[in-house]
Design an enzyme around this catalytic site. Sequence first.
Site, PDB file in Angstrom:
ATOM      1  N   LYS A 127       0.811  -1.222   0.000  1.00 14.54           N
ATOM      2  CA  LYS A 127       0.000   0.000   0.000  1.00 14.54           C
ATOM      3  C   LYS A 127       0.842   1.270   0.000  1.00 14.54           C
ATOM      4  CE  LYS A 127      -1.061  -0.609   4.961  1.00 14.54           C
ATOM      5  NZ  LYS A 127      -0.425  -1.959   5.096  1.00 14.54           N
ATOM      6  N   ASN A 150      -1.442   6.993   6.372  1.00 15.73           N
ATOM      7  CA  ASN A 150      -0.490   6.114   7.059  1.00 15.73           C
ATOM      8  C   ASN A 150       0.918   6.262   6.503  1.00 15.73           C
ATOM      9  OD1 ASN A 150      -0.209   4.038   9.109  1.00 15.73           O
ATOM     10  ND2 ASN A 150       0.200   2.600   7.448  1.00 15.73           N
ATOM     11  N   HIS A 196      -1.741  -8.514  11.937  1.00 16.21           N
ATOM     12  CA  HIS A 196      -2.440  -7.781  13.007  1.00 16.21           C
ATOM     13  C   HIS A 196      -3.640  -8.568  13.540  1.00 16.21           C
ATOM     14  CE1 HIS A 196       0.072  -4.472  11.823  1.00 16.21           C
ATOM     15  NE2 HIS A 196      -0.525  -4.324  10.665  1.00 16.21           N
TER      16      HIS A 196
END
Length: 471
Positions: A127, A150, A196
């Site tokens: 990403k 981010n 995660h």
Amino acid sequence: MIPVTGFSGKTVAVFGLARTGLTAARALVAGGAKLAVWDENADARARAAAEGLPLVDLSQADFSRFAALMVSPGVPLTHPEPHWVVNKAQAAGVEILGDIELFARTVNAAEPWKRPKIAAITGTNGKSTTTALLGHILNAAGKDALIGGNIGAGVLGLEGMHGGAVYVLELSSYQLDLTSSLRADAAVLLNVSPDHLDRHGGMEGYLAAKRRVFLNQDKGDTAIVGVDDAIGQNLCTELLALNRRTIRPISAGRAMGRGYYALQGLLYDATGERTVEVCDLSRAPGLPGRHNWQNAAAAYAAALALGVSPGDAADALMSFPGLAHRMEDVGAIGRVRFVNDSKATNADAARQAMCAIPKFYWIAGGREKAGGIAPLADLYDRVEKAYLIGEAAEDFARTLQGAAPVEACGTLERAVEHAWRDAAASGRDAVVLLSPACASFDQFPDFEVRGDAFRSLVQALRDPPARQAAG
């Protein structure tokens, strides 16, 4: 800065005062909100106080006086258990928001002529490169593209909105969990693999967070979905059934009857009446390896959805300089080349670099993710020797036992020195690869600091007097 609207004269609690929290606090003040800010870290509180932000110990505060709680993305909402500040807000019926949601509400409240276009990009891997690449394409085509989220600047720290702007946002699953009203003109989900999972309570929760990138899209919007994994294929089918937005599948592994795909480095556009060859990505110096071909297909698809011509988009792919900390060539000493892949914080991300380099001296380790490096077993024969650092060193050594030579180095400095020594002694062209397959938090604040440290250590090897002075 983008002043946050909707909270003028109201008090908003802000918890977490690193980059995201501080940026959001400033934007809330600019929009007329009153604040009560707090962080469990004393240094973070001191930085906020130095800016004149009002410190309030939220563990002792009456939450009934707050209009909302803005939390940094790292604050757990549900798993492994809710943070105490989340429990306090929920008990008082106070809405919990993230900075992306504050941005989304501000965009939605703006006059139509002031609303920018938004590209939202997520995925387990790729990403950051895709976000930077799309921003590069848009700017090269003369558009006013602003990159954040981010990556780089917090979104609310970007330049103020205007109708000609395009905000290109990298969004993590943590950020998406806190976002409900963002509508992306172009939304990208590159891939999904386990990551995660402790934070999201398992794979189902992780995927649910990633899917939120497509929330609120409607007719006229474009959803771009990587279909090189089963999850992406299923999601693409589901989105097609909704029959609202435009769906653009992307692949770096197979030809498709529609969408964009790359085979052997050649990027193809199969969205029209006939399939058209776009460009040869193997000639793009900033996009090495098959994983980058998927990133390129996604960025190309998003750029076209945002009004860039096919020719301009193809030209910009070839001029992309690459992204720091992602297969970044940081120089050579003699016949030894050093590659900084600090962004590889899990095994799937490390696989991408390992597949692109036939043989390498591998620096790995840090804070281990679920599954460790066992999924990389098919690539162990590429490892000339592994130099292990951080908390994962012992577990990684056991995993690699008998498959590749191993040295437990502990620190990155020792690993760089020993890897260079062995690579130079080989007498061949060689690559020292930092691709940790781990989070950095045991020894570094984030992957960027880890990558910067690697770059500095390589520079010190190249310039021994500077190294001696630094020591």
